[in-house]
Design a protein around this motif. Structure first.
Motif, PDB file in Angstrom:
ATOM      1  N   HIS A 120       0.825  -1.218   0.000  1.00  0.00           N
ATOM      2  CA  HIS A 120       0.000   0.000   0.000  1.00  0.00           C
ATOM      3  C   HIS A 120       0.859   1.269   0.000  1.00  0.00           C
ATOM      4  CE1 HIS A 120      -3.163  -2.835   0.820  1.00  0.00           C
ATOM      5  NE2 HIS A 120      -2.638  -3.154   1.988  1.00  0.00           N
ATOM      6  N   ASN A 121       1.913   1.243  -0.778  1.00  0.00           N
ATOM      7  CA  ASN A 121       2.800   2.409  -0.865  1.00  0.00           C
ATOM      8  C   ASN A 121       2.948   2.784  -2.334  1.00  0.00           C
ATOM      9  OD1 ASN A 121       5.117   4.166  -0.955  1.00  0.00           O
ATOM     10  ND2 ASN A 121       5.673   3.422   1.084  1.00  0.00           N
ATOM     11  N   TYR A 122       2.153   3.756  -2.760  1.00  0.00           N
ATOM     12  CA  TYR A 122       2.124   4.078  -4.186  1.00  0.00           C
ATOM     13  C   TYR A 122       3.436   4.700  -4.668  1.00  0.00           C
ATOM     14  CZ  TYR A 122       1.234   9.070  -3.202  1.00  0.00           C
ATOM     15  OH  TYR A 122       1.337  10.368  -2.786  1.00  0.00           O
ATOM     16  N   VAL A 123       4.145   5.384  -3.783  1.00  0.00           N
ATOM     17  CA  VAL A 123       5.412   6.002  -4.180  1.00  0.00           C
ATOM     18  C   VAL A 123       6.434   4.924  -4.541  1.00  0.00           C
ATOM     19  CG1 VAL A 123       7.349   7.433  -3.440  1.00  0.00           C
ATOM     20  CG2 VAL A 123       5.017   8.075  -2.800  1.00  0.00           C
ATOM     21  N   ILE A 124       6.570   3.920  -3.666  1.00  0.00           N
ATOM     22  CA  ILE A 124       7.523   2.836  -3.924  1.00  0.00           C
ATOM     23  C   ILE A 124       7.090   2.020  -5.137  1.00  0.00           C
ATOM     24  CG2 ILE A 124       8.522   0.709  -3.004  1.00  0.00           C
ATOM     25  CD1 ILE A 124       8.422   1.970  -0.239  1.00  0.00           C
ATOM     26  N   ASP A 125       5.798   1.713  -5.224  1.00  0.00           N
ATOM     27  CA  ASP A 125       5.293   0.956  -6.377  1.00  0.00           C
ATOM     28  C   ASP A 125       5.671   1.631  -7.692  1.00  0.00           C
ATOM     29  OD1 ASP A 125       4.160  -1.212  -5.165  1.00  0.00           O
ATOM     30  OD2 ASP A 125       2.109  -0.457  -5.206  1.00  0.00           O
ATOM     31  N   GLN A 126       5.429   2.924  -7.761  1.00  0.00           N
ATOM     32  CA  GLN A 126       5.676   3.637  -9.012  1.00  0.00           C
ATOM     33  C   GLN A 126       7.171   3.790  -9.293  1.00  0.00           C
ATOM     34  OE1 GLN A 126       3.210   7.168  -9.421  1.00  0.00           O
ATOM     35  NE2 GLN A 126       1.475   6.145  -8.452  1.00  0.00           N
ATOM     36  N   LYS A 127       7.961   3.943  -8.243  1.00  0.00           N
ATOM     37  CA  LYS A 127       9.417   3.993  -8.431  1.00  0.00           C
ATOM     38  C   LYS A 127       9.945   2.654  -8.939  1.00  0.00           C
ATOM     39  CE  LYS A 127      11.057   7.580  -5.253  1.00  0.00           C
ATOM     40  NZ  LYS A 127      12.100   7.873  -4.247  1.00  0.00           N
ATOM     41  N   GLU A 128       9.427   1.565  -8.367  1.00  0.00           N
ATOM     42  CA  GLU A 128       9.847   0.237  -8.823  1.00  0.00           C
ATOM     43  C   GLU A 128       9.495   0.040 -10.287  1.00  0.00           C
ATOM     44  OE1 GLU A 128       9.565  -2.402  -4.673  1.00  0.00           O
ATOM     45  OE2 GLU A 128       8.017  -2.606  -6.218  1.00  0.00           O
ATOM     46  N   CYS A 129       8.314   0.489 -10.661  1.00  0.00           N
ATOM     47  CA  CYS A 129       7.863   0.345 -12.045  1.00  0.00           C
ATOM     48  C   CYS A 129       8.798   1.093 -13.000  1.00  0.00           C
ATOM     49  CB  CYS A 129       6.433   0.864 -12.174  1.00  0.00           C
ATOM     50  SG  CYS A 129       5.724   0.696 -13.838  1.00  0.00           S
ATOM     51  N   ARG A 130       9.048   2.345 -12.713  1.00  0.00           N
ATOM     52  CA  ARG A 130       9.911   3.153 -13.590  1.00  0.00           C
ATOM     53  C   ARG A 130      11.349   2.634 -13.590  1.00  0.00           C
ATOM     54  NH1 ARG A 130       7.393   7.348 -10.585  1.00  0.00           N
ATOM     55  NH2 ARG A 130       5.560   8.202 -11.647  1.00  0.00           N
ATOM     56  N   GLY A 131      11.780   2.098 -12.457  1.00  0.00           N
ATOM     57  CA  GLY A 131      13.140   1.580 -12.364  1.00  0.00           C
ATOM     58  C   GLY A 131      13.373   0.333 -13.187  1.00  0.00           C
ATOM     59  N   HIS A 132      12.286  -0.246 -13.705  1.00  0.00           N
ATOM     60  CA  HIS A 132      12.396  -1.436 -14.557  1.00  0.00           C
ATOM     61  C   HIS A 132      11.847  -1.140 -15.952  1.00  0.00           C
ATOM     62  CE1 HIS A 132      12.859  -3.040 -10.515  1.00  0.00           C
ATOM     63  NE2 HIS A 132      13.472  -4.067 -11.072  1.00  0.00           N
ATOM     64  N   ASP A 133      12.075   0.105 -16.382  1.00  0.00           N
ATOM     65  CA  ASP A 133      11.668   0.560 -17.725  1.00  0.00           C
ATOM     66  C   ASP A 133      10.160   0.516 -17.921  1.00  0.00           C
ATOM     67  OD1 ASP A 133      14.375   0.924 -18.515  1.00  0.00           O
ATOM     68  OD2 ASP A 133      14.531  -1.220 -18.921  1.00  0.00           O
ATOM     69  N   GLY A 134       9.428   0.592 -16.818  1.00  0.00           N
ATOM     70  CA  GLY A 134       7.975   0.521 -16.900  1.00  0.00           C
ATOM     71  C   GLY A 134       7.325   1.875 -17.137  1.00  0.00           C
ATOM     72  N   ILE A 135       6.057   1.803 -17.493  1.00  0.00           N
ATOM     73  CA  ILE A 135       5.236   2.995 -17.702  1.00  0.00           C
ATOM     74  C   ILE A 135       4.170   3.023 -16.611  1.00  0.00           C
ATOM     75  CG2 ILE A 135       3.639   4.173 -19.262  1.00  0.00           C
ATOM     76  CD1 ILE A 135       4.964   2.594 -21.573  1.00  0.00           C
ATOM     77  N   VAL A 136       4.095   4.117 -15.880  1.00  0.00           N
ATOM     78  CA  VAL A 136       3.063   4.272 -14.856  1.00  0.00           C
ATOM     79  C   VAL A 136       1.890   5.043 -15.453  1.00  0.00           C
ATOM     80  CG1 VAL A 136       2.476   5.250 -12.605  1.00  0.00           C
ATOM     81  CG2 VAL A 136       4.744   4.246 -12.975  1.00  0.00           C
ATOM     82  N   LEU A 137       0.722   4.421 -15.417  1.00  0.00           N
ATOM     83  CA  LEU A 137      -0.500   5.076 -15.882  1.00  0.00           C
ATOM     84  C   LEU A 137      -1.353   5.402 -14.662  1.00  0.00           C
ATOM     85  CD1 LEU A 137      -1.487   2.693 -18.848  1.00  0.00           C
ATOM     86  CD2 LEU A 137      -0.129   4.798 -18.962  1.00  0.00           C
TER      87      LEU A 137
END
Length: 228
Positions: free
Chosen positions: A131-148
């Motif tokens: 339940h930590n949206y900041v970490i979730d989104q950082k993890e996503c971007r850190g793996h070449d992901g796209i956050v929508l």
């Protein structure tokens, strides 16, 4: 011994005392990183640790270890004797796995909007920072992901490129094609329940509609919805 000699000896002794911690840290750092498999971290409070890569098949009972990223065959462990953080030491009597994980996170988080690791429990792969949206989104971007995301920061979907390492599990995910490249939803980094297949609220059609909306407002060009 005259006053001048006494003063000189005192100054040298004081210098030695002051230099000792620095020298010790430098020695610990060198010993930690000597084989090229570990990284030494130290913060402004003087807390330090040595994080080393180990094959999962090793005997790791006496170490505090974490899975990171998509490599199931390797873990990152705190090296006993090269860390002064009680929560990370199995010999301290004050071991606390979750607290240690947060220390790990502090050391590897450089303050940017990306994280190089997805730190998960070993050996269960359970998520630690829930339940930590900041970490979730950082993890996503850190793996070449796209956050929508749309309207609320805590409502988001993580799309990550399909690679040879993660393509085996594509059948368990919602996947799309973005500008000719396949991206799949990372369920661990997605808060929209109906896009998470393991959630009881999962709905393929509802997820597709959400992806259509979120991709438009985020200027992401989804060219195909892949049916699995």
């Amino acid at each position: 011994m005259n006053f001048k000699t006494i003063l000189s000896v005192a100054v040298l002794a004081l210098a030695a005392v002051n230099a000792s911690p620095v020298n010790n840290i430098e020695t610990i750092k060198k010993q930690c990183e000597d084989d090229g498999l570990a990284t030494f971290y130290i913060n402004d409070n003087g807390e330090y640790t040595c994080l080393r890569h180990h094959p999962k098949k090793e005997d790791l009972d006496y170490r505090t270890c974490f899975f990171t990223n998509d490599n199931d065959d390797e873990v990152v462990c705190v090296e006993e004797g090269f860390s002064n953080i009680p929560s990370c030491s199995k010999n301290s009597g004050a071991t606390d796995y979750d607290k240690c994980a947060y220390k790990f996170l502090e050391f590897v988080d450089d303050g940017s909007d990306e994280l190089p690791y997805r730190i998960r429990k070993f050996p269960t792969h359970e998520k630690i920072f829930t339940h930590n949206y900041v970490i979730d989104q950082k993890e996503c971007r850190g793996h070449d992901g796209i956050v929508l995301s749309y309207k609320a920061a805590f409502q988001y979907i993580c799309l990550q490129p399909a690679t040879p390492k993660n393509s085996v599990s594509i059948s368990d995910k919602e996947c799309v094609r973005v500008d000719g490249k396949i991206y799949c939803i990372v369920q661990d980094n997605t808060s929209i329940d109906h896009c998470v297949r393991r959630d009881k609220q999962y709905s393929h059609e509802a997820c597709k509609k959400t992806l259509e909306l979120y991709s438009k407002v985020n200027n992401v060009n989804i060219t195909e919805y892949i049916e699995n």
